[in-house]
Enzyme design. Structure first.
Site, PDB file in Angstrom:
ATOM      1  N   GLU A 147      10.800  -7.679  -3.890  1.00 48.15           N
ATOM      2  CA  GLU A 147      11.187  -6.334  -3.328  1.00 48.15           C
ATOM      3  C   GLU A 147      10.918  -6.126  -2.009  1.00 48.15           C
ATOM      4  OE1 GLU A 147      12.797  -4.367  -5.039  1.00 48.15           O
ATOM      5  OE2 GLU A 147      12.740  -4.643  -7.162  1.00 48.15           O
ATOM      6  N   LEU A 148      11.998  -6.864  -0.925  1.00 47.37           N
ATOM      7  CA  LEU A 148      11.166  -6.680   0.412  1.00 47.37           C
ATOM      8  C   LEU A 148      11.603  -5.452   0.898  1.00 47.37           C
ATOM      9  CD1 LEU A 148      11.894 -10.026   0.514  1.00 47.37           C
ATOM     10  CD2 LEU A 148      10.146  -9.218  -0.469  1.00 47.37           C
ATOM     11  N   SER A 164      -4.679  -5.241   0.818  1.00 48.30           N
ATOM     12  CA  SER A 164      -5.972  -5.028   1.436  1.00 48.30           C
ATOM     13  C   SER A 164      -6.786  -3.672   1.401  1.00 48.30           C
ATOM     14  CB  SER A 164      -6.832  -5.645   2.167  1.00 48.30           C
ATOM     15  OG  SER A 164      -6.733  -7.193   1.846  1.00 48.30           O
ATOM     16  N   TRP A 206       0.843  -0.858  -0.051  1.00 50.30           N
ATOM     17  CA  TRP A 206      -0.014   0.064  -0.506  1.00 50.30           C
ATOM     18  C   TRP A 206       0.379   1.576   0.096  1.00 50.30           C
ATOM     19  CZ3 TRP A 206       2.288   2.516   4.057  1.00 50.30           C
ATOM     20  CH2 TRP A 206       2.861   1.242   4.505  1.00 50.30           C
ATOM     21  N   LYS A 260      -2.949  -8.271  -7.114  1.00 50.18           N
ATOM     22  CA  LYS A 260      -3.172  -9.018  -5.546  1.00 50.18           C
ATOM     23  C   LYS A 260      -2.787  -7.459  -5.086  1.00 50.18           C
ATOM     24  CE  LYS A 260      -3.204  -9.432  -1.674  1.00 50.18           C
ATOM     25  NZ  LYS A 260      -4.247  -8.931  -1.037  1.00 50.18           N
ATOM     26  N   HIS A 261      -2.486  -6.356  -5.197  1.00 46.83           N
ATOM     27  CA  HIS A 261      -2.913  -5.059  -4.099  1.00 46.83           C
ATOM     28  C   HIS A 261      -3.580  -5.452  -2.467  1.00 46.83           C
ATOM     29  CE1 HIS A 261      -1.095  -2.033  -3.923  1.00 46.83           C
ATOM     30  NE2 HIS A 261      -1.674  -0.890  -5.091  1.00 46.83           N
ATOM     31  N   GLU A 269      13.276  -3.014  10.974  1.00 49.00           N
ATOM     32  CA  GLU A 269      13.124  -2.133   9.872  1.00 49.00           C
ATOM     33  C   GLU A 269      12.701  -1.646  10.749  1.00 49.00           C
ATOM     34  OE1 GLU A 269      10.471  -3.495   6.681  1.00 49.00           O
ATOM     35  OE2 GLU A 269      11.322  -1.469   5.882  1.00 49.00           O
ATOM     36  N   CYS A 294      10.600   1.507   1.674  1.00 45.02           N
ATOM     37  CA  CYS A 294      11.253   0.543   1.634  1.00 45.02           C
ATOM     38  C   CYS A 294      12.696   0.929   1.787  1.00 45.02           C
ATOM     39  CB  CYS A 294      10.571  -0.451   0.767  1.00 45.02           C
ATOM     40  SG  CYS A 294      10.668   0.475  -0.733  1.00 45.02           S
ATOM     41  N   GLY A 324       7.017  -6.150  -0.580  1.00 47.25           N
ATOM     42  CA  GLY A 324       6.490  -6.092   0.640  1.00 47.25           C
ATOM     43  C   GLY A 324       7.405  -6.656   1.797  1.00 47.25           C
ATOM     44  N   SER A 325       6.328  -7.236   2.564  1.00 42.64           N
ATOM     45  CA  SER A 325       7.446  -7.499   4.054  1.00 42.64           C
ATOM     46  C   SER A 325       7.824  -9.148   3.360  1.00 42.64           C
ATOM     47  CB  SER A 325       6.859  -8.239   5.110  1.00 42.64           C
ATOM     48  OG  SER A 325       5.537  -8.764   4.922  1.00 42.64           O
TER      49      SER A 325
HETATM   50  P1  NAP Z   1       3.144  -7.340   3.826  1.00 41.58           P
HETATM   51  O1  NAP Z   1       1.990  -6.856   4.311  1.00 41.58           O
HETATM   52  O2  NAP Z   1       3.409  -8.092   3.357  1.00 41.58           O
HETATM   53  O3  NAP Z   1       1.412  -6.854   2.407  1.00 41.58           O
HETATM   54  C1  NAP Z   1       2.289  -6.595   0.604  1.00 41.58           C
HETATM   55  C2  NAP Z   1       1.183  -7.377  -0.209  1.00 41.58           C
HETATM   56  O4  NAP Z   1       1.324  -8.533   0.804  1.00 41.58           O
HETATM   57  C3  NAP Z   1       0.080  -7.355   0.311  1.00 41.58           C
HETATM   58  O5  NAP Z   1      -0.593  -7.552  -0.870  1.00 41.58           O
HETATM   59  C4  NAP Z   1      -0.549  -8.468   0.990  1.00 41.58           C
HETATM   60  O6  NAP Z   1      -1.991  -8.594   1.272  1.00 41.58           O
HETATM   61  C5  NAP Z   1       0.350  -9.163   0.139  1.00 41.58           C
HETATM   62  N1  NAP Z   1       0.704 -10.590   1.564  1.00 41.58           N
HETATM   63  C6  NAP Z   1       1.249 -10.418   2.938  1.00 41.58           C
HETATM   64  N2  NAP Z   1       1.159 -11.453   3.296  1.00 41.58           N
HETATM   65  C7  NAP Z   1       1.270 -12.682   2.224  1.00 41.58           C
HETATM   66  C8  NAP Z   1       0.889 -14.292   2.028  1.00 41.58           C
HETATM   67  N3  NAP Z   1       1.116 -14.863   3.599  1.00 41.58           N
HETATM   68  N4  NAP Z   1       0.562 -14.043   1.176  1.00 41.58           N
HETATM   69  C9  NAP Z   1       0.583 -13.347  -0.201  1.00 41.58           C
HETATM   70  N5  NAP Z   1       0.257 -12.404   0.377  1.00 41.58           N
HETATM   71  C10 NAP Z   1       0.427 -11.779   0.791  1.00 41.58           C
HETATM   72  O7  NAP Z   1       3.537  -5.700   3.753  1.00 41.58           O
HETATM   73  P2  NAP Z   1       3.461  -4.454   3.996  1.00 41.58           P
HETATM   74  O8  NAP Z   1       3.354  -3.996   6.102  1.00 41.58           O
HETATM   75  O9  NAP Z   1       2.560  -3.881   3.410  1.00 41.58           O
HETATM   76  O10 NAP Z   1       4.140  -2.999   3.288  1.00 41.58           O
HETATM   77  C11 NAP Z   1       6.014  -2.954   3.864  1.00 41.58           C
HETATM   78  C12 NAP Z   1       6.638  -3.989   3.607  1.00 41.58           C
HETATM   79  O11 NAP Z   1       7.246  -3.296   2.434  1.00 41.58           O
HETATM   80  C13 NAP Z   1       7.845  -3.096   4.240  1.00 41.58           C
HETATM   81  O12 NAP Z   1       8.904  -4.231   4.922  1.00 41.58           O
HETATM   82  C14 NAP Z   1       8.294  -2.527   2.951  1.00 41.58           C
HETATM   83  O13 NAP Z   1       9.747  -2.083   3.268  1.00 41.58           O
HETATM   84  C15 NAP Z   1       8.531  -3.643   2.337  1.00 41.58           C
HETATM   85  N6  NAP Z   1       8.619  -2.447   0.628  1.00 41.58           N
HETATM   86  C16 NAP Z   1       9.532  -3.084  -0.389  1.00 41.58           C
HETATM   87  C17 NAP Z   1       9.576  -1.416  -1.160  1.00 41.58           C
HETATM   88  C18 NAP Z   1      10.441  -2.707  -2.173  1.00 41.58           C
HETATM   89  O14 NAP Z   1      10.620  -2.004  -3.406  1.00 41.58           O
HETATM   90  N7  NAP Z   1      11.785  -3.267  -1.306  1.00 41.58           N
HETATM   91  C19 NAP Z   1       8.516  -1.321  -1.500  1.00 41.58           C
HETATM   92  C20 NAP Z   1       7.501  -1.445  -0.955  1.00 41.58           C
HETATM   93  C21 NAP Z   1       7.490  -1.730   0.509  1.00 41.58           C
HETATM   94  P3  NAP Z   1      -2.985  -8.138   2.025  1.00 41.58           P
HETATM   95  O15 NAP Z   1      -2.811  -6.691   2.407  1.00 41.58           O
HETATM   96  O16 NAP Z   1      -4.254  -8.433   2.135  1.00 41.58           O
HETATM   97  O17 NAP Z   1      -1.890  -8.107   3.514  1.00 41.58           O
END
Ligand code: NAP
Length: 464
Positions: free
Chosen positions: A238-239, A167, A140, A164-165, A369, A272, A216-217
């Protein structure tokens, strides 16, 4: 969402205004049957798209760029409503997306051109071919940019996209789907799936889906990568990151402070590639800390829809709780608060940006982080110590160094373990340059030539 490595599922797909905590709109998740239909449509669209000319796709992609520019305010308002970034930054994000679309519209032909290789055969060459439907799981925090930096190269290559963006940004997700349709891409070329994370596995295991990308994470990335490993499907991850920002004595101190502050607090601190660990030479440490404190305290915290706001709310109240816990835990383990870094007691997800110092090895925050506007300051005696500290992290996304010393610059380029090193400027993505991380920050590269090739078959073609 997850912050600081914990995974927490959203229970609904909804727009909740983080500035007020009010649920503005809820969405019914797509059923399994709807998802199945979307994948089928994606396959049909792929068959059509891969046979179009690159020039045709470029025309559509330029139209996407036109719409991103003309409707930047509309898209910006949606982003700000759903995740709270200041509106000016959200509008800037929409416009930056346009630059990525134009970059790939202009360059896909050259990137994808057959490349002849001299061998003893009559003809040997590389041909770049698309793979098919690709699932993109996106976060997000940059709700448009993260998606576009996947979609622009993927679609220009002739792949189709299934999004799948996160939620909590469903309106952004639906606006993105509509954007590609309005621009003229074939029906089904880019579709949004309104689903939770638990529905991702079945899609990854579907043989019609050829590859996946996740931003994401770490837990989410590990889950997607392990399923795709089992299915032998390419992935790009990209985490998270905990980027070092090194300040040496020769640095332009005003620039280091203002750029460092910007890097740490942009996007309400939820980036990130934000500078998260400020590693400052002892000779300039006190000056840097005091100037950073003054600048941090001058930031205007308020309604993200207002023009003069620097800092809006965090994405939701869980994020405030998690970040507050990380800070309090660090303080209880011996760190010191320089300023702010605390929750603001009002409706919505409000947090005062701040600085902590005195974090040492062994404290939890040292290796975590901090996904919000809290700068950690570290004092070092020389560049060796700075680079050692920078590299003492499981992450390796971006990095920055402020110095005028050529030898220090060269060492930083070579020795800092990260996907990028930026000198006298902040880490930032640019469509013309590859973007990605190493170590637990992920693998693969988005943007530039690498971003297009990420989801292509680089085919070896030989004539006897
Ligand atoms: P997140 O919880 O991992 O969510 C990212 C996406 O993954 C969402 O669409 C989420 O869906 C989905 N998701 C979560 N758990 C999943 C699973 N077990 N299986 C499949 N899909 C799953 O991450 P966040 O907290 O929103 O974002 C923050 C993290 O992203 C931070 O660590 C940040 O540094 C990192 N990030 C990295 C970059 C980069 O370019 N390296 C860029 C931006 C952010 P739901 O929303 O439905 O849970």
């Amino acid at each position: 969402m997850s912050v600081g490595g914990t995974l927490r599922g959203f229970i609904m797909i909804a727009t909740t205004n983080p500035a007020t905590g009010t649920v503005e709109r809820e969405f019914t998740p797509h059923t399994d049957a709807q998802v199945d239909l979307a994948i089928a449509k994606s396959v049909v669209a792929f068959e059509a798209l891969k046979d179009t000319t690159i020039a045709q796709r470029a025309e559509w992609m330029n139209k996407v760029a036109d719409l991103l520019e003309s409707d930047a305010l509309v898209f910006g308002r949606l982003m700000t409503l759903e995740m709270g970034k200041p509106l000016s930054q959200a509008v800037g994000e929409a416009k930056k997306c346009a630059t990525a679309c134009r970059y790939y519209a202009d360059n896909a032909e050259a990137i994808m051109a057959d490349e002849t290789v001299d061998t003893e055969k009559t003809k040997s060459f590389r041909r770049i071919l698309p793979l098919g439907p690709v699932l993109a799981v996106m976060p997000w925090n940059y709700p448009f940019w993260q998606v576009i930096r996947f979609a622009a190269p993927a679609l220009m290559a002739g792949n189709t996209g299934l999004l799948k963006h996160a939620s909590n940004v469903p309106q952004c997700a639906l606006a993105l789907e509509e954007l590609f349709t309005r621009a003229g891409f074939p029906d089904g070329a880019f579709q949004t799936l309104l689903i939770g994370g638990s529905k991702v596995e079945a899609i990854l295991r579907d043989p019609r889906v050829r590859a996946a990308t996740l931003t994401g994470s770490e837990p989410a990335g590990a889950s997607v990568a392990s399923i795709c490993g089992d299915e032998i499907k390419p992935t790009l991850l990209e985490l998270g990151g905990s980027d070092a920002f090194i300040v040496m004595p020769s640095a332009d101190m005003d620039a280091a402070v203002s750029v460092g502050l910007d890097s740490r607090t942009k996007n309400n601190g939820q980036s990130c590639i934000a500078a998260k660990r400020f590693i400052v030479h002892a000779d300039v440490y006190d000056n840097f800390r005091d100037a950073m404190k003054t600048a941090m305290e001058a930031l205007i915290i308020g309604d993200p829809m207002e023009d003069d706001t620097n800092i809006g709310p965090l994405v939701n109240e869980d994020a405030v709780k998690d970040l507050t816990h990380q800070v309090e835990n660090a303080l209880s383990q011996g760190a010191r608060r320089v300023t702010g870094a605390e929750a603001i007691d009002q409706d919505g997800a409000w947090f005062r940006p701040g600085i902590i110092e005195g974090v040492t090895e062994g404290m939890d925050a040292y290796s975590q982080e901090l996904f919000g506007p809290v700068a950690m300051l570290f004092k070092v005696d020389d560049l060796d110590a700075a680079i050692t500290l920078a590299n003492d992290s499981s992450f390796g996304l971006g990095s920055a160094i402020f110095t005028q010393d050529k030898a220090e610059i060269e060492r930083a380029f070579t020795e800092i373990e990260a996907g990028g090193t930026f000198v006298n400027t902040m880490t930032a993505s640019d469509p013309r340059l590859p973007f990605g991380g190493i170590k637990r920050s992920g693998y693969g590269r988005e943007l530039a030539r690498e971003g297009l090739l990420a989801f292509c078959n680089v085919k070896t073609c030989v004539v006897a």
